[in-house]
Design an enzyme around this catalytic site. Sequence first.
Site, short mmCIF file in Angstrom:
data_model
loop_
_atom_site.label_atom_id
_atom_site.label_comp_id
_atom_site.label_asym_id
_atom_site.label_seq_id
_atom_site.Cartn_x
_atom_site.Cartn_y
_atom_site.Cartn_z
N HIS A 151 -35.74 -5.27 3.27
CA HIS A 151 -35.67 -4.71 4.62
C HIS A 151 -35.06 -3.32 4.70
CE1 HIS A 151 -31.44 -5.83 4.38
NE2 HIS A 151 -31.24 -5.01 5.39
C1 UD1 Z 1 -30.11 -2.73 10.23
C2 UD1 Z 1 -29.02 -1.92 9.53
C3 UD1 Z 1 -28.94 -2.33 8.07
C4 UD1 Z 1 -28.76 -3.83 7.94
C5 UD1 Z 1 -29.84 -4.56 8.73
C6 UD1 Z 1 -29.54 -6.03 8.73
C7 UD1 Z 1 -28.69 0.35 10.41
C8 UD1 Z 1 -28.93 1.79 10.18
N1 UD1 Z 1 -29.32 -0.49 9.57
O1 UD1 Z 1 -31.35 -2.40 9.61
O2 UD1 Z 1 -27.82 -1.70 7.47
O3 UD1 Z 1 -28.85 -4.17 6.57
O4 UD1 Z 1 -29.83 -4.10 10.09
O5 UD1 Z 1 -30.69 -6.78 8.95
O6 UD1 Z 1 -27.97 0.00 11.31
N2 UD1 Z 1 -36.85 -4.41 14.76
C9 UD1 Z 1 -37.50 -5.43 15.40
N3 UD1 Z 1 -36.76 -6.39 16.03
C10 UD1 Z 1 -35.41 -6.36 16.06
C11 UD1 Z 1 -34.75 -5.30 15.42
C12 UD1 Z 1 -35.48 -4.35 14.77
O7 UD1 Z 1 -38.73 -5.51 15.40
O8 UD1 Z 1 -34.80 -7.28 16.64
C13 UD1 Z 1 -37.65 -3.39 14.06
C14 UD1 Z 1 -37.92 -2.16 14.91
O9 UD1 Z 1 -39.18 -1.68 14.57
C15 UD1 Z 1 -36.86 -1.19 14.41
C16 UD1 Z 1 -36.75 -1.56 12.94
O10 UD1 Z 1 -36.94 -2.96 12.89
O11 UD1 Z 1 -37.22 0.16 14.59
C17 UD1 Z 1 -35.41 -1.21 12.34
O12 UD1 Z 1 -34.34 -1.81 13.09
P1 UD1 Z 1 -32.86 -1.23 12.99
O13 UD1 Z 1 -31.95 -2.07 13.78
O14 UD1 Z 1 -32.87 0.24 13.25
O15 UD1 Z 1 -32.50 -1.34 11.47
P2 UD1 Z 1 -32.69 -2.54 10.43
O16 UD1 Z 1 -33.77 -2.16 9.47
O17 UD1 Z 1 -32.80 -3.83 11.12
N1 UDP Z 2 -30.37 -14.03 6.29
C1 UDP Z 2 -30.83 -15.07 7.09
N2 UDP Z 2 -32.19 -15.23 7.25
C2 UDP Z 2 -33.09 -14.41 6.65
C3 UDP Z 2 -32.62 -13.35 5.83
C4 UDP Z 2 -31.25 -13.18 5.68
O1 UDP Z 2 -30.03 -15.84 7.63
O2 UDP Z 2 -34.31 -14.60 6.86
C5 UDP Z 2 -28.93 -13.86 6.14
C6 UDP Z 2 -28.47 -13.86 4.69
O3 UDP Z 2 -28.21 -15.17 4.24
C7 UDP Z 2 -27.19 -13.01 4.78
C8 UDP Z 2 -27.52 -12.01 5.88
O4 UDP Z 2 -28.59 -12.57 6.62
O5 UDP Z 2 -26.09 -13.80 5.18
C9 UDP Z 2 -27.92 -10.70 5.29
O6 UDP Z 2 -28.49 -9.90 6.27
P1 UDP Z 2 -29.48 -8.72 5.95
O7 UDP Z 2 -30.15 -8.94 4.64
O8 UDP Z 2 -30.34 -8.56 7.14
O9 UDP Z 2 -28.52 -7.45 5.92
P2 UDP Z 2 -27.54 -6.78 4.86
O10 UDP Z 2 -26.63 -7.83 4.31
O11 UDP Z 2 -28.40 -6.13 3.80
O12 UDP Z 2 -26.84 -5.74 5.65
#
Ligand code: UD1
Ligand code: UDP
Length: 349
Positions: free
Chosen positions: A199
């Site tokens: 992701h």
């Molecule tokens: C964010 C965090 C990342 C973290 C991740 C956990 C930042 C910069 N990044 O990344 O560090 O590891 O969360 O999962 O804060 N989107 C949806 N539905 C949602 C949310 C997002 O469709 O509920 C899509 C949208 O197209 C959006 C893209 O995902 O533009 C990215 O979402 P964003 O919250 O900016 O960052 P993550 O990639 O989720």
């Molecule tokens: N996780 C979850 N369901 C999923 C993928 C991840 O519950 O489908 C949980 C995972 O076990 C961990 C956390 O989400 O506890 C990690 O989140 P993510 O990978 O989105 O973010 P990061 O840790 O890289 O910031």
Amino acid sequence: MKIITVIGARPQYIKAAVLSPALRAFAQEVLIDTGQHYDESLSRVFYEDLQLPPPDYHLHVGSASHGIQTANMLAALDPILQEERPDWVIVYGDTNSTLAGALAASKLTIPVAHIEAGLRSFNRQMPEEINRIVADHLASRLYCPTEQAVANLAREGITRGVRLSGDLMDVLIDKTPDDPGVLSRLGLSPGQYALATVHRAQTTDDKESLEGVLQALSDLPWRVVLPLHPRTRDRIAQFGLESWLLHERIHILDPVGYREMITLERHAQAVLTDSGGVQREACRLGVPTYILRNETEWTELVEKGQAILSGVRYDEIMAAIRRASFVRPMRREVFDPVDCIVKDLQRRS
Ligand code: UD1
Ligand code: UDP
């Protein structure tokens, strides 16, 4: 004592669910959800599964560019913090919600406690690296998950308020039982599949990197379960990479709940991930872990031989799998992060 907790992304719901009951035993906790994650499978499912109390404020910021998303959070947080005047603002990790919470509080001279402080990838192309550095430099209490994190802060001149607390996530992994139905629902047998998650912006926003990872997943000698973050789903469609996922051995899922995820990790023969949380969990569970990145903040996992940095190129990933040998964790650290954080906030308020 009044504590405001600012969360908004999947891993933060999980971490807050661990700490929140302990905070509420001695303080009034006001929970603010920025709404950075809004899909049910990335947000509501964790309130339900982990009994996280409903937020007192929901900011509904949604998705936008980093600047606009963070600015919207700041604009919404400022009046709430002025009204509530908490003793502490707690932020978790390294997302834009972390940055906004730390910045909004600091501008109002409200002390910030940063949980998961001190992690560094030393790659400033990552938005998370910027968020962590700023949050750490604004925080007056810094709870570090590892000794390396403490050392990273010292190198930046931060030693006051630093505590080696251990990782909150460990508490939850250890007490999460299997979801008894998840493997059979997916037609999986324990030890007979690999689990993958992808992701990070770094992996998903670059067509070559994303294609390298998908090509490797489609060519693994194992069945692969891939719960897809919506960001990754979007990018696969945008770059026209769907064909890599048509292989019958690849099971695409929507993001799953925490208990299902831990069950899938625990019984996998290997985990391939660019997630910070998932690499930590898989190593703690003793599952061979391939980190789909060129660097990691959790360097000790690689140093101890529990994880391999496999990069994002097809050749590199396949070579890593061929030469893999892993060391299972021998001894679990004996941190009690909840106790450490709670006692520290109480003692030094
Ligand atoms: C964010 C965090 C990342 C973290 C991740 C956990 C930042 C910069 N990044 O990344 O560090 O590891 O969360 O999962 O804060 N989107 C949806 N539905 C949602 C949310 C997002 O469709 O509920 C899509 C949208 O197209 C959006 C893209 O995902 O533009 C990215 O979402 P964003 O919250 O900016 O960052 P993550 O990639 O989720
Ligand atoms: N996780 C979850 N369901 C999923 C993928 C991840 O519950 O489908 C949980 C995972 O076990 C961990 C956390 O989400 O506890 C990690 O989140 P993510 O990978 O989105 O973010 P990061 O840790 O890289 O910031």
